[in-house]
Write an enzyme that holds these catalytic residues in place. Structure first.
Site, PDB file in Angstrom:
ATOM      1  N   ASP A   1       0.993  -1.271   0.124  1.00 26.84           N
ATOM      2  CA  ASP A   1       0.057   0.062  -0.027  1.00 26.84           C
ATOM      3  C   ASP A   1       0.841   1.161   0.126  1.00 26.84           C
ATOM      4  OD1 ASP A   1      -3.023   1.110   0.347  1.00 26.84           O
ATOM      5  OD2 ASP A   1      -1.829   1.879   1.985  1.00 26.84           O
TER       6      ASP A   1
ATOM      7  N   HIS B   1      -7.302  -6.279  -1.318  1.00 24.36           N
ATOM      8  CA  HIS B   1      -6.056  -5.302  -1.178  1.00 24.36           C
ATOM      9  C   HIS B   1      -5.129  -5.614  -0.206  1.00 24.36           C
ATOM     10  CE1 HIS B   1      -4.038  -1.498  -1.145  1.00 24.36           C
ATOM     11  NE2 HIS B   1      -4.059  -1.257   0.025  1.00 24.36           N
TER      12      HIS B   1
END
Length: 336
Positions: free
Chosen positions: A112, A310
């Site tokens: 991320d 994610h």
């Protein structure tokens, strides 16, 4: 430098917690294993704890695995100034951690925002960071578009979540009254088994007068996130607040200005990319992935995990560990 241990749901008997000095104050890290150094950098809104499944696997493979709390998170320093969270400061933190651990070089792996931090750390300090692994968020070199202008165009009639995070205090006012519930919704909204169905209103866009959390899934946890895991994350942010974490977003334009000399610059070190097929990041940044032959000429391992969202290393820890270890073992031997 001080060393101490503290209980947590993830502490293995041989995991060591430390605070090391950096130009910005201190960085808290968790270390396991011996051998070549692998530095693990988390994203938003996470913690060293995001690497709890990778630390023992990387250590068992013969490496010194070190997961940090990025500045603004956990036990690491939380400067007051918004501009103290610019990319150049994160790069210097990573350099300082390597030096504090008595090492000359390291492999850096990020997820991320940690992926962007890892990429820029490798770009700016290639003499120290000999290889780079990127999880979930592809490498996209600095370009000619001011980030906040680009974010404004993305949103259309609604507000893109990065724009929503820009004004100090606004997102904090939404999150901090019930940190645990907000985190649960955010994690669930980006996880493969709990995210909204394709075609439903995206939680990355905020209608006028609404809150980001209005589109979060309710009363559900993804399969990778147990109650004890959520308690750990919530406890960290209830103690620290979210401002330090959110200040990373608030430096997008400063980073763009700071990195002008590296406009379009490729990363030449051996690299890895690992993403989830259901992660919106891959959709938004498909052009960045297509550009990898130019922007990541050292890419030697690239994988998109079907049915994964994610939080790649938490949703699919076994596959992530296998791919990371295979890549690490195949890297050229380092001296020193």
């Amino acid at each position: 430098m001080s060393q101490h241990t503290r209980p947590s749901p993830a502490s293995a008997p041989d995991a060591r917690h430390r605070l090391v000095r950096t130009p910005g104050g201190r960085i808290h890290l968790v270390e396991q294993g011996t051998g070549p150094l692998v530095l693990l950098v988390h994203g938003f809104p996470e913690s060293w704890y995001s690497w709890r499944r990778q630390l023992p696997a990387i250590a068992a493979a013969g490496f010194r695995a070190v997961a940090i709390d990025v500045r603004g998170y956990g036990r690491s320093s939380k400067p007051v100034e918004v501009e103290a969270y610019r990319m150049l400061d994160h790069v210097e933190d990573n350099v300082a951690v390597v030096r504090a651990l008595g090492e000359e070089t390291a492999v850096i792996v990020g997820h991320d925002w940690g992926s962007a931090i890892a990429a820029n750390t490798a770009l700016l300090r290639p003499e120290i960071f000999t290889a780079v692994g990127l999880l979930s968020v592809p490498y996209a070199p600095r370009n000619g578009f001011r980030p906040t202008d680009a974010f404004s165009r993305i949103g259309g009639d609604e507000e893109f979540y990065v724009s929503y995070f820009q004004r100090p205090g606004r997102a904090e006012a939404e999150i901090e009254p019930d940190v645990r519930a907000w985190l649960a919704g955010f994690y669930a909204g980006l996880s493969a088994d709990t995210m909204p169905a394709a075609g439903e209103n995206s939680l990355f866009f905020v209608p006028p007068g609404a809150k980001l959390s209005d589109r979060f899934p309710e009363d559900t946890l993804p399969s990778w996130l147990g109650e004890a895991d959520l308690d750990f994350y919530a406890g960290e942010f209830e103690r620290t607040g979210l401002t330090g974490a959110l200040n990373r977003y608030r430096n997008a334009d400063r980073d763009w200005e700071d990195l002008a000399a590296w406009d379009g610059a490729p990363i030449g070190q051996p690299s890895l990319f690992l993403g989830g097929a259901l992660d919106a990041s891959l959709g938004w940044m498909a052009d960045a992935v297509d550009a990898y032959p130019t922007t990541l000429p050292g890419l030697v391992s690239s994988h998109v995990l079907e049915g994964c969202g994610h939080w790649v290393q938490q949703e699919r820890p076994d596959e992530t560990n296998r791919l990371l270890v295979e890549w690490l073992r195949a890297l050229p031997a380092r001296e020193g």
